[in-house]
Design a protein around this motif. Structure first.
Motif, PDB file in Angstrom:
ATOM      1  N   TYR A   6     -12.483  34.857  22.802  1.00 13.17           N
ATOM      2  CA  TYR A   6     -12.849  34.497  24.163  1.00 13.17           C
ATOM      3  C   TYR A   6     -12.297  33.113  24.511  1.00 13.17           C
ATOM      4  O   TYR A   6     -12.103  32.264  23.636  1.00 13.17           O
ATOM      5  CB  TYR A   6     -14.375  34.485  24.320  1.00 13.17           C
ATOM      6  CG  TYR A   6     -14.994  35.861  24.283  1.00 13.17           C
ATOM      7  CD1 TYR A   6     -15.133  36.623  25.443  1.00 13.17           C
ATOM      8  CD2 TYR A   6     -15.427  36.410  23.076  1.00 13.17           C
ATOM      9  CE1 TYR A   6     -15.694  37.887  25.401  1.00 13.17           C
ATOM     10  CE2 TYR A   6     -15.995  37.675  23.029  1.00 13.17           C
ATOM     11  CZ  TYR A   6     -16.121  38.407  24.198  1.00 13.17           C
ATOM     12  OH  TYR A   6     -16.675  39.669  24.152  1.00 13.17           O
ATOM     13  N   ASP A   7     -12.094  32.896  25.795  1.00 12.78           N
ATOM     14  CA  ASP A   7     -11.744  31.544  26.240  1.00 12.78           C
ATOM     15  C   ASP A   7     -12.955  30.628  26.139  1.00 12.78           C
ATOM     16  O   ASP A   7     -12.823  29.462  25.777  1.00 12.78           O
ATOM     17  CB  ASP A   7     -11.236  31.570  27.690  1.00 12.78           C
ATOM     18  CG  ASP A   7      -9.861  32.213  27.804  1.00 12.78           C
ATOM     19  OD1 ASP A   7      -8.989  31.889  26.971  1.00 12.78           O
ATOM     20  OD2 ASP A   7      -9.664  33.030  28.709  1.00 12.78           O
ATOM     21  N   VAL A  31     -15.010  35.348  29.334  1.00 16.61           N
ATOM     22  CA  VAL A  31     -16.290  34.652  29.209  1.00 16.61           C
ATOM     23  C   VAL A  31     -17.313  35.556  28.529  1.00 16.61           C
ATOM     24  O   VAL A  31     -17.471  36.724  28.905  1.00 16.61           O
ATOM     25  CB  VAL A  31     -16.832  34.248  30.596  1.00 16.61           C
ATOM     26  CG1 VAL A  31     -18.170  33.525  30.464  1.00 16.61           C
ATOM     27  CG2 VAL A  31     -15.812  33.405  31.355  1.00 16.61           C
ATOM     28  N   LEU A  32     -18.020  35.011  27.544  1.00 15.55           N
ATOM     29  CA  LEU A  32     -19.170  35.695  26.952  1.00 15.55           C
ATOM     30  C   LEU A  32     -20.384  34.788  27.070  1.00 15.55           C
ATOM     31  O   LEU A  32     -20.324  33.620  26.687  1.00 15.55           O
ATOM     32  CB  LEU A  32     -18.923  36.029  25.483  1.00 15.55           C
ATOM     33  CG  LEU A  32     -20.125  36.655  24.751  1.00 15.55           C
ATOM     34  CD1 LEU A  32     -20.426  38.052  25.299  1.00 15.55           C
ATOM     35  CD2 LEU A  32     -19.904  36.702  23.249  1.00 15.55           C
ATOM     36  N   ASN A  92      -9.867  28.768  15.696  1.00 17.47           N
ATOM     37  CA  ASN A  92     -10.829  29.134  16.739  1.00 17.47           C
ATOM     38  C   ASN A  92     -12.246  28.917  16.230  1.00 17.47           C
ATOM     39  O   ASN A  92     -12.519  29.040  15.033  1.00 17.47           O
ATOM     40  CB  ASN A  92     -10.634  30.598  17.138  1.00 17.47           C
ATOM     41  CG  ASN A  92      -9.302  30.833  17.813  1.00 17.47           C
ATOM     42  OD1 ASN A  92      -9.003  30.215  18.831  1.00 17.47           O
ATOM     43  ND2 ASN A  92      -8.486  31.712  17.248  1.00 17.47           N
ATOM     44  N   LYS A  93     -13.124  28.598  17.133  1.00 11.96           N
ATOM     45  CA  LYS A  93     -14.517  28.360  16.782  1.00 11.96           C
ATOM     46  C   LYS A  93     -15.241  29.698  16.656  1.00 11.96           C
ATOM     47  O   LYS A  93     -14.891  30.663  17.343  1.00 11.96           O
ATOM     48  CB  LYS A  93     -15.161  27.479  17.848  1.00 11.96           C
ATOM     49  CG  LYS A  93     -14.484  26.117  17.996  1.00 11.96           C
ATOM     50  CD  LYS A  93     -14.886  25.431  19.278  1.00 11.96           C
ATOM     51  CE  LYS A  93     -14.254  24.051  19.380  1.00 11.96           C
ATOM     52  NZ  LYS A  93     -12.784  24.063  19.345  1.00 11.96           N
ATOM     53  N   ILE A  94     -16.245  29.765  15.811  1.00 14.12           N
ATOM     54  CA  ILE A  94     -17.041  30.974  15.643  1.00 14.12           C
ATOM     55  C   ILE A  94     -18.480  30.663  16.024  1.00 14.12           C
ATOM     56  O   ILE A  94     -19.072  29.695  15.531  1.00 14.12           O
ATOM     57  CB  ILE A  94     -16.969  31.513  14.203  1.00 14.12           C
ATOM     58  CG1 ILE A  94     -15.538  31.947  13.865  1.00 14.12           C
ATOM     59  CG2 ILE A  94     -17.941  32.683  14.012  1.00 14.12           C
ATOM     60  CD1 ILE A  94     -15.344  32.367  12.433  1.00 14.12           C
ATOM     61  N   VAL A  95     -19.036  31.478  16.910  1.00  8.17           N
ATOM     62  CA  VAL A  95     -20.441  31.379  17.298  1.00  8.17           C
ATOM     63  C   VAL A  95     -21.186  32.509  16.603  1.00  8.17           C
ATOM     64  O   VAL A  95     -20.853  33.684  16.772  1.00  8.17           O
ATOM     65  CB  VAL A  95     -20.601  31.483  18.828  1.00  8.17           C
ATOM     66  CG1 VAL A  95     -22.081  31.441  19.206  1.00  8.17           C
ATOM     67  CG2 VAL A  95     -19.844  30.356  19.524  1.00  8.17           C
ATOM     68  N   LYS A 105     -12.270  29.908  22.012  1.00  8.80           N
ATOM     69  CA  LYS A 105     -11.500  28.667  22.095  1.00  8.80           C
ATOM     70  C   LYS A 105     -12.405  27.479  22.420  1.00  8.80           C
ATOM     71  O   LYS A 105     -12.157  26.364  21.969  1.00  8.80           O
ATOM     72  CB  LYS A 105     -10.414  28.805  23.161  1.00  8.80           C
ATOM     73  CG  LYS A 105      -9.396  29.898  22.878  1.00  8.80           C
ATOM     74  CD  LYS A 105      -8.472  30.121  24.072  1.00  8.80           C
ATOM     75  CE  LYS A 105      -7.566  31.322  23.850  1.00  8.80           C
ATOM     76  NZ  LYS A 105      -6.748  31.632  25.049  1.00  8.80           N
ATOM     77  N   THR A 106     -13.426  27.731  23.245  1.00 10.50           N
ATOM     78  CA  THR A 106     -14.343  26.664  23.652  1.00 10.50           C
ATOM     79  C   THR A 106     -15.776  27.183  23.669  1.00 10.50           C
ATOM     80  O   THR A 106     -16.019  28.400  23.689  1.00 10.50           O
ATOM     81  CB  THR A 106     -13.998  26.128  25.058  1.00 10.50           C
ATOM     82  OG1 THR A 106     -14.181  27.184  26.006  1.00 10.50           O
ATOM     83  CG2 THR A 106     -12.570  25.607  25.130  1.00 10.50           C
TER      84      THR A 106
END
Length: 314
Positions: A6-7, A31-32, A92-95, A105-106
């Motif tokens: 996702y962005d 967007v998520l 990339n970041k992982i949530v 990405k953010t």
């Protein structure tokens, strides 16, 4: 792991998160939004009479519904899940959530006022760092030849339990669901085939007990109260405080609120905070939407800048 990148992933679906989702989605970003149903100060508001342009004193839920409909119109995606933590080790970041993990990405943290995330179970705060943990992959090596317990649901708890099989001698998985289904048939089969693992369904943690360190967990199972020996308790229940949840990505003030600059930037590049979760003096729906607007515009700039840099080097 969801393979889509996702962005932006937005944690929280209050006025700040929904405003961010609207602005980012309208700018064609993917967007998520991670939300917990029926949770948040906006949803609890009986009447709102001071939101500009909105007459007839609507309920907070009515305003929430309108905001979400706007975000959905611009293709924002929503998932009902409990946020558990971050993995910032890769490009990339992982949530991480109790449903699955998402790459992005953010990140915009917009999870609201601290009162919604600071409740502790009996013994949880007392034994934090003394057997209570929120991360098996972080602390699993300390559980060699120990009996441990995990509490929660979804794929996250299953993956963490599988990791612990490398170290622990006995692993009790206390799952709130009624079915042995973690969203991955292969993972479920692997756990059920492992002699170290015992899966308890329809379970609820009531208390963590011990002297200096964790020794026992008190659990309600299908209406009965049982006590189990356990030297570690790994919790995936959404009971972390703001500081525990976000301390790795941003400093906080004395009350645990995230400190940002005026552009909603935290101390980690690409991670922003907006709304009541921020350290500030005024917390209103209007100030939350303002924060959400700024955070989204900063995300848009960040993503476009990264894409332009990639294009230059490709």
């Amino acid at each position: 792991m969801n393979k889509k990148i996702y962005d932006v992933v937005i944690i929280g679906a209050g006025p700040a998160g929904l405003t961010s989702a609207l602005y980012a989605g309208r700018s064609n970003l993917s967007v998520l939004v991670i939300e917990k149903p029926n949770v948040g100060s906006l949803l609890m508001a009986h009447k709102i009479e001071n939101y500009p342009g909105i007459n007839n004193s609507p309920t907070g839920k009515e305003i929430y519904t309108l905001m979400k409909e706007q975000a959905l119109k611009f293709h924002a995606e929503f998932i009902n899940a409990t946020f558990l933590g971050f993995d910032l080790s890769g490009e990339n970041k992982i949530v991480k959530t109790d449903k699955e993990n998402f790459m992005t990405k953010t990140i915009i943290i917009a999870s609201g006022w601290a009162k919604n995330s600071s409740k502790k179970l009996p013994g949880e705060g007392e034994f934090l760092g003394k057997g209570v943990s929120y991360c098996a992959t972080c602390d699993g090596a300390f559980t060699r030849n120990m009996s441990v317990s995990l509490f929660g649901k979804g794929k996250e708890i299953a993956e963490e339990a599988l990791f612990l099989t490398k170290y622990s001698k006995e692993i009790h998985m206390f799952v709130s669901d009624e079915l042995e289904d973690f969203g991955d048939e292969s993972l479920t089969a692997t756990l059920k085939a492992n002699d170290k693992v015992k899966i308890h369904l329809s379970s609820k943690l009531l208390e963590i007990k011990g002297e200096e360190f964790v020794e026992e967990v008190v659990v309600e199972e299908s209406g009965f109260i049982n006590i189990y020996k356990s030297q570690f308790a790994f919790l995936y229940l959404g009971t972390k405080s703001l500081k525990e949840l976000y301390g790795e990505v941003a400093p906080s003030d004395e009350n645990g609120y995230i400190i940002t600059n005026d552009s909603m930037h935290t101390s980690i590049e690409g991670i922003f905070a907006a709304g009541d979760v921020r350290s500030k003096n005024i917390r209103q729906v209007t100030t939350a939407t303002s924060d959400g607007t700024i955070a989204a515009l900063e995300v848009i700039k960040f993503v476009l800048k990264k894409e332009n840099l990639k294009a230059q080097y490709n």
